[in-house]
Design an enzyme around this catalytic site. Structure first.
Site, PDB file in Angstrom:
ATOM      1  N   PRO A   1       0.009 -68.715  32.792  1.00 21.83           N
ATOM      2  CA  PRO A   1      -0.728 -68.597  34.056  1.00 21.83           C
ATOM      3  C   PRO A   1      -0.776 -67.162  34.556  1.00 21.83           C
ATOM      4  O   PRO A   1       0.265 -66.502  34.654  1.00 21.83           O
ATOM      5  CB  PRO A   1       0.095 -69.469  35.008  1.00 21.83           C
ATOM      6  CG  PRO A   1       1.485 -69.425  34.457  1.00 21.83           C
ATOM      7  CD  PRO A   1       1.325 -69.360  32.960  1.00 21.83           C
TER       8      PRO A   1
ATOM      9  N   SER B   1      -3.212 -70.841  36.946  1.00 22.90           N
ATOM     10  CA  SER B   1      -2.301 -70.288  37.946  1.00 22.90           C
ATOM     11  C   SER B   1      -2.609 -70.858  39.329  1.00 22.90           C
ATOM     12  O   SER B   1      -3.765 -71.062  39.688  1.00 22.90           O
ATOM     13  CB  SER B   1      -2.454 -68.763  37.992  1.00 22.90           C
ATOM     14  OG  SER B   1      -1.835 -68.246  39.156  1.00 22.90           O
TER      15      SER B   1
ATOM     16  N   TYR C   1       4.014 -72.631  42.467  1.00 24.98           N
ATOM     17  CA  TYR C   1       5.195 -72.131  43.180  1.00 24.98           C
ATOM     18  C   TYR C   1       5.475 -73.179  44.248  1.00 24.98           C
ATOM     19  O   TYR C   1       4.596 -73.413  45.102  1.00 24.98           O
ATOM     20  CB  TYR C   1       4.907 -70.791  43.862  1.00 24.98           C
ATOM     21  CG  TYR C   1       4.657 -69.629  42.924  1.00 24.98           C
ATOM     22  CD1 TYR C   1       5.698 -68.981  42.289  1.00 24.98           C
ATOM     23  CD2 TYR C   1       3.360 -69.162  42.699  1.00 24.98           C
ATOM     24  CE1 TYR C   1       5.476 -67.894  41.447  1.00 24.98           C
ATOM     25  CE2 TYR C   1       3.114 -68.085  41.856  1.00 24.98           C
ATOM     26  CZ  TYR C   1       4.187 -67.456  41.233  1.00 24.98           C
ATOM     27  OH  TYR C   1       3.946 -66.390  40.408  1.00 24.98           O
TER      28      TYR C   1
ATOM     29  N   THR D   1       7.128 -72.426  38.543  1.00 22.25           N
ATOM     30  CA  THR D   1       7.697 -71.081  38.379  1.00 22.25           C
ATOM     31  C   THR D   1       8.873 -70.925  39.339  1.00 22.25           C
ATOM     32  O   THR D   1       8.707 -71.060  40.550  1.00 22.25           O
ATOM     33  CB  THR D   1       6.612 -70.016  38.628  1.00 22.25           C
ATOM     34  OG1 THR D   1       5.543 -70.265  37.716  1.00 22.25           O
ATOM     35  CG2 THR D   1       7.154 -68.611  38.414  1.00 22.25           C
TER      36      THR D   1
ATOM     37  N   LYS E   1       9.425 -72.730  34.617  1.00 19.88           N
ATOM     38  CA  LYS E   1       9.075 -71.408  34.082  1.00 19.88           C
ATOM     39  C   LYS E   1       9.972 -70.374  34.749  1.00 19.88           C
ATOM     40  O   LYS E   1       9.942 -70.222  35.979  1.00 19.88           O
ATOM     41  CB  LYS E   1       7.604 -71.099  34.384  1.00 19.88           C
ATOM     42  CG  LYS E   1       7.134 -69.713  33.944  1.00 19.88           C
ATOM     43  CD  LYS E   1       5.622 -69.583  34.135  1.00 19.88           C
ATOM     44  CE  LYS E   1       5.063 -68.310  33.542  1.00 19.88           C
ATOM     45  NZ  LYS E   1       5.260 -67.126  34.372  1.00 19.88           N
TER      46      LYS E   1
ATOM     47  N   SER F   1      10.559 -67.571  30.145  1.00 20.51           N
ATOM     48  CA  SER F   1       9.695 -66.462  30.569  1.00 20.51           C
ATOM     49  C   SER F   1      10.449 -65.576  31.534  1.00 20.51           C
ATOM     50  O   SER F   1      11.200 -66.079  32.379  1.00 20.51           O
ATOM     51  CB  SER F   1       8.463 -67.052  31.276  1.00 20.51           C
ATOM     52  OG  SER F   1       7.689 -66.035  31.885  1.00 20.51           O
TER      53      SER F   1
ATOM     54  N   HIS G   1       8.513 -63.601  33.308  1.00 19.26           N
ATOM     55  CA  HIS G   1       7.354 -63.253  34.125  1.00 19.26           C
ATOM     56  C   HIS G   1       6.716 -61.954  33.609  1.00 19.26           C
ATOM     57  O   HIS G   1       6.166 -61.170  34.382  1.00 19.26           O
ATOM     58  CB  HIS G   1       7.771 -63.101  35.594  1.00 19.26           C
ATOM     59  CG  HIS G   1       6.792 -63.653  36.589  1.00 19.26           C
ATOM     60  ND1 HIS G   1       7.073 -64.706  37.430  1.00 19.26           N
ATOM     61  CD2 HIS G   1       5.510 -63.295  36.879  1.00 19.26           C
ATOM     62  CE1 HIS G   1       6.026 -64.946  38.213  1.00 19.26           C
ATOM     63  NE2 HIS G   1       5.059 -64.104  37.897  1.00 19.26           N
TER      64      HIS G   1
HETATM   65  C1  FNR Z   1       1.418 -63.015  35.660  1.00 17.80           C
HETATM   66  N1  FNR Z   1       2.319 -64.074  35.518  1.00 17.80           N
HETATM   67  C2  FNR Z   1       2.236 -65.148  36.394  1.00 17.80           C
HETATM   68  N2  FNR Z   1       3.114 -66.175  36.285  1.00 17.80           N
HETATM   69  C3  FNR Z   1       3.039 -67.247  37.107  1.00 17.80           C
HETATM   70  O1  FNR Z   1       3.842 -68.171  36.991  1.00 17.80           O
HETATM   71  N3  FNR Z   1       2.049 -67.311  38.055  1.00 17.80           N
HETATM   72  C4  FNR Z   1       1.136 -66.325  38.236  1.00 17.80           C
HETATM   73  O2  FNR Z   1       0.257 -66.418  39.086  1.00 17.80           O
HETATM   74  C5  FNR Z   1       1.241 -65.173  37.394  1.00 17.80           C
HETATM   75  N4  FNR Z   1       0.386 -64.112  37.551  1.00 17.80           N
HETATM   76  C6  FNR Z   1       0.465 -63.033  36.704  1.00 17.80           C
HETATM   77  C7  FNR Z   1      -0.427 -61.972  36.852  1.00 17.80           C
HETATM   78  C8  FNR Z   1      -0.405 -60.902  35.968  1.00 17.80           C
HETATM   79  C9  FNR Z   1      -1.358 -59.758  36.149  1.00 17.80           C
HETATM   80  C10 FNR Z   1       0.532 -60.902  34.893  1.00 17.80           C
HETATM   81  C11 FNR Z   1       0.559 -59.781  33.886  1.00 17.80           C
HETATM   82  C12 FNR Z   1       1.429 -61.941  34.762  1.00 17.80           C
HETATM   83  C13 FNR Z   1       3.288 -64.096  34.394  1.00 17.80           C
HETATM   84  C14 FNR Z   1       2.674 -64.756  33.160  1.00 17.80           C
HETATM   85  O3  FNR Z   1       2.544 -66.135  33.331  1.00 17.80           O
HETATM   86  C15 FNR Z   1       3.529 -64.555  31.911  1.00 17.80           C
HETATM   87  O4  FNR Z   1       4.831 -64.999  32.149  1.00 17.80           O
HETATM   88  C16 FNR Z   1       3.580 -63.128  31.379  1.00 17.80           C
HETATM   89  O5  FNR Z   1       2.370 -62.444  31.608  1.00 17.80           O
HETATM   90  C17 FNR Z   1       3.892 -63.148  29.886  1.00 17.80           C
HETATM   91  O6  FNR Z   1       4.070 -61.880  29.388  1.00 17.80           O
HETATM   92  P1  FNR Z   1       2.916 -61.025  28.629  1.00 17.80           P
HETATM   93  O7  FNR Z   1       2.222 -61.922  27.632  1.00 17.80           O
HETATM   94  O8  FNR Z   1       2.004 -60.532  29.702  1.00 17.80           O
HETATM   95  O9  FNR Z   1       3.718 -59.961  27.983  1.00 17.80           O
END
Ligand code: FNR
Length: 360
Positions: A76, A105, A136, A162, A228, A250, A252
């Site tokens: 997400p 997300s 969330y 999350t 998560k 994760s 994040h």
């Molecule tokens: C995220 N991630 C994230 N996670 C979540 O639970 N809710 C969210 O709204 C978001 N939004 C979000 C925005 C942006 C710009 C990024 C880069 C990341 C975290 C995402 O789900 C995930 O855990 C990571 O992005 C995984 O790592 P990589 O693939 O970016 O290295």
């Protein structure tokens, strides 16, 4: 030519407002964990088997009842309309075409019902492509309950909660850039509260959320629940005890607590802690087909990608994300073949060599 995930990042950066590129690339604090995620994959070595006589390879997986044609799912990520005018609709159509699970997300700029409508019939044999919904937990439980109902009615087949965000991560790039909110005209569609005349609520990240809330959620939904962001083996064991159905291992993408370990380094411990009782999906730093092989070999049922999807969306909308998912699956298939494997079931821990401890 766009041949690798890195190519998509490079191409996207030429198109994107640098403030938005920083929003995607950045992380918390010194971004030590952001870098660690990718570096840890690079340090692991693969030890292939030979002469296995496998002529066919399969990439299918089923996780918590959701069937996908690839073990690479879309983690997400927020605000897709910031990157492309079609926003999450483009992402979801591309995921559906690839038969990949998309986790919508809670901070998306298109609502989950509209995303589901856009992908209906686009899956294999017209089956809807699997959509999961990320949440969330909001201290206002009635609001949370309505959101769960909305995701369920839209046809989502799992909830991803999350739990690594009792407070917002400190993203210094965004603070320096003054990027603190969505521009006018864009909003988090799930946060529009009909009870309050359509006011857009901020997403609460609250330290008061506890295991009691997970128990409450368990009681109001029959959808599978994944946590998560639980990183400690003891929390993984607690998750099982609280009736959680799966983990999304994760950090994040390094955007919450800086200096936590790379997720791939934690996988063996978490795998041992849950002892096969619930599946583990891993995200963070997956950039190559060989990364996917390593994670699956060490016990993940699937992997997620975050930033690569955003780069691809910014670069080429739906087509960009389609191409990204294609190239990662091609790389994964190639790595499978070179490991002598015919599918996910052949990926076992003996194929991965951890480096001797020391400087990279
Ligand atoms: C995220 N991630 C994230 N996670 C979540 O639970 N809710 C969210 O709204 C978001 N939004 C979000 C925005 C942006 C710009 C990024 C880069 C990341 C975290 C995402 O789900 C995930 O855990 C990571 O992005 C995984 O790592 P990589 O693939 O970016 O290295």
């Amino acid at each position: 030519m766009l041949m690798t995930v890195q190519d998509f990042e490079t191409a996207a950066r030429t198109r994107l407002d640098p403030v938005h590129a920083d929003f995607i690339a950045g992380g918390a604090g010194d971004e030590i964990t952001v870098r660690a995620n990718e570096e840890a994959f690079r340090r692991l070595r693969l030890l292939p088997r030979v002469l296995r006589g496998n002529t066919e390879r399969a990439w299918d997986i089923t996780v918590l009842g959701s069937h996908a044609r690839t073990p690479i799912l879309l983690s997400p990520t927020a605000f897709h309309k910031l990157l492309h005018e079609d926003g999450e609709l483009a992402t979801a159509r591309a995921a559906a075409a690839a038969g990949a699970i998309m986790i919508v997300s809670m901070a998306s700029t298109v609502a989950v019902d509209d995303i589901a409508d856009a992908t209906r019939g686009a899956g294999e044999d017209g089956d809807p492509a699997p959509l999961w919904f990320q949440l969330y937990l909001q201290p206002d439980l009635e609001f949370t309950r309505a959101l769960v109902r909305r995701a369920t009615d839209a046809g989502c087949t799992a909830l991803v909660v999350t739990v690594d965000s009792p407070v917002r991560g400190a993203h210094e790039r965004d603070l320096r850039n003054g990027f603190l909110d969505l521009p006018d005209g864009l909003r988090c569609e799930h946060m529009v509260d009909p009870r309050e005349g359509g006011r857009v609520r901020p997403i609460a990240m609250s330290p008061e959320i506890s295991w009691d809330h997970i128990d409450w959620l368990r009681g109001i939904t029959s959808l599978p629940i994944l946590l998560k962001g639980a990183l400690h083996p003891e929390d993984a064991r607690l998750a099982v005890r609280h009736g959680v159905d799966g983990l999304l291992l994760s950090n994040h993408g390094g955007r919450q607590l800086d200096t936590v370990p790379a997720t791939i380094e934690l996988l063996p411990d978490i795998h041992a802690a849950v002892a096969g009782r619930i599946p583990i999906v891993l995200d963070g730093g997956v950039r190559r087909g060989t990364d996917v092989v390593k994670a699956l070999a060490l016990g993940a049922s699937a992997v997620g990608i975050g930033r690569p999807v955003m780069w691809a969306l910014a670069e080429g909308g739906e087509k960009g994300v389609r191409r990204l998912l294609e190239l990662l699956r091609e790389e994964f298939d190639h790595a499978l073949a070179l490991c002598g494997a015919s599918g996910v079931q052949d990926l076992t821990p003996d194929l991965v060599r951890a480096p001797a401890w020391g400087p990279p």
